[in-house]
Design an enzyme around this catalytic site. Sequence first.
Site, PDB file in Angstrom:
ATOM      1  N   ASN A  10       0.992  -1.230  -0.070  1.00 49.88           N
ATOM      2  CA  ASN A  10       0.064   0.022  -0.047  1.00 49.88           C
ATOM      3  C   ASN A  10       0.974   1.419   0.036  1.00 49.88           C
ATOM      4  OD1 ASN A  10      -1.826   1.927   0.401  1.00 49.88           O
ATOM      5  ND2 ASN A  10      -2.216   1.535   2.548  1.00 49.88           N
ATOM      6  N   LYS A  12       0.190   4.239  -0.421  1.00 54.30           N
ATOM      7  CA  LYS A  12      -0.569   5.484   0.286  1.00 54.30           C
ATOM      8  C   LYS A  12      -0.322   6.706  -0.594  1.00 54.30           C
ATOM      9  CE  LYS A  12      -0.099   3.391   4.615  1.00 54.30           C
ATOM     10  NZ  LYS A  12      -0.077   3.394   6.247  1.00 54.30           N
ATOM     11  N   HIS A 100      -9.406   1.097   4.507  1.00 58.76           N
ATOM     12  CA  HIS A 100      -8.271   1.644   5.202  1.00 58.76           C
ATOM     13  C   HIS A 100      -8.298   2.429   6.382  1.00 58.76           C
ATOM     14  CE1 HIS A 100      -4.148   2.609   6.284  1.00 58.76           C
ATOM     15  NE2 HIS A 100      -3.841   1.510   5.754  1.00 58.76           N
ATOM     16  N   GLU A 102      -6.886   4.536   7.524  1.00 53.86           N
ATOM     17  CA  GLU A 102      -6.605   6.026   7.295  1.00 53.86           C
ATOM     18  C   GLU A 102      -7.821   6.696   6.622  1.00 53.86           C
ATOM     19  OE1 GLU A 102      -2.823   5.796   5.337  1.00 53.86           O
ATOM     20  OE2 GLU A 102      -1.799   4.987   7.101  1.00 53.86           O
ATOM     21  N   GLU A 172      -5.617  -5.143  10.268  1.00 56.18           N
ATOM     22  CA  GLU A 172      -4.513  -4.130  10.738  1.00 56.18           C
ATOM     23  C   GLU A 172      -5.066  -3.303  11.781  1.00 56.18           C
ATOM     24  OE1 GLU A 172      -2.424  -2.710   6.549  1.00 56.18           O
ATOM     25  OE2 GLU A 172      -4.309  -1.503   6.787  1.00 56.18           O
ATOM     26  N   GLY A 178       2.187   2.194  10.669  1.00 54.53           N
ATOM     27  CA  GLY A 178       3.039   3.181  10.533  1.00 54.53           C
ATOM     28  C   GLY A 178       3.741   3.589  11.798  1.00 54.53           C
ATOM     29  N   SER A 218       3.130  -2.215  10.216  1.00 51.86           N
ATOM     30  CA  SER A 218       4.567  -2.153  10.435  1.00 51.86           C
ATOM     31  C   SER A 218       5.298  -3.563  10.192  1.00 51.86           C
ATOM     32  CB  SER A 218       4.890  -1.850  11.993  1.00 51.86           C
ATOM     33  OG  SER A 218       4.575  -0.625  12.053  1.00 51.86           O
ATOM     34  N   GLY A 239       2.915  -1.211   4.075  1.00 54.87           N
ATOM     35  CA  GLY A 239       3.072   0.342   3.754  1.00 54.87           C
ATOM     36  C   GLY A 239       4.413   0.715   3.561  1.00 54.87           C
ATOM     37  N   GLY A 240       4.864   1.285   4.854  1.00 53.98           N
ATOM     38  CA  GLY A 240       6.386   1.572   4.533  1.00 53.98           C
ATOM     39  C   GLY A 240       7.287   0.898   3.838  1.00 53.98           C
TER      40      GLY A 240
END
Length: 257
Positions: A10, A12, A100, A102, A172, A178, A218, A239-240
């Site tokens: 993802n 983002k 999601h 967010e 999640e 994150g 994470s 993500g990251g």
Amino acid sequence: MSRCKLIAGNWKMNQTASQAGTLIQALKAEFPACNSCCSQGPDVLVFPPFTSIAAVLQEAGTCLQVGAQNVHWASSGAYTGEISTAMLKELGVSYVLIGHSERRQYFGESDETVNRRLHAALKAGLKAVVCIGETEQERQLGLTNCVLEHQLRWGLNQVSATDMQQVVIAYEPVWAIGTGKTASNADAQAAHAFIRSLLGTLYGQSCAEAVRILYGGSMNAGNAAGLLAQPDIDGGLIGGASLKPADFASIIRAAKQ
Ligand code: PGA
């Protein structure tokens, strides 16, 4: 039952179209033979921002699948800033990400809008990754299963067992996204087992056994193998680490084992 693992990135609000092309090239260099194949697995999927989807599709070839980070429920109309299933399908998108945290936290997404988006996606023949997860406070109050059950029941409202073949669930925990804090292997497995048992109640055992449930929050090159070894964890929503080709490739390799 053996479920083919799915590793999804993802991105983002990161990566312009030209940056995205470069990122896919770097990823392909990390694992040249990455064609998804269930005997070896895993399926690989990325969710770029809308404006980078075409560049990713062009660069990726058959190497990975491409999804969009959101989709609206109406087929067209006065919905400024939204995107329709037809727009995504014409580009060649195969998956959409729905609900999601967010989106829930910053853009007012609710279980009802999740459900509307999901029905639109399924009707259009798109596959969906539906995200659920508790906040830190909810976990501390012992409400994790209650929150997961609520989000799952309403998010999947009126979705048939047949349509569930096109749905992936992403667990999640919001506090892990994150933050560098990851759920322990045991806590993640417990949440996934709970989600699968609830799917069994809603859809029957064989449907529940076939649905892929991803862990997100994470996940990285260091913790992926332990999480992916859990019996009910069928992949990751990353993500990251998905923006770092070597790390993402290492997670993909961990899913092969
Ligand atoms: P993270 O994000 O891997 O950076 O925690 C996961 C997600 O938001 O899907």
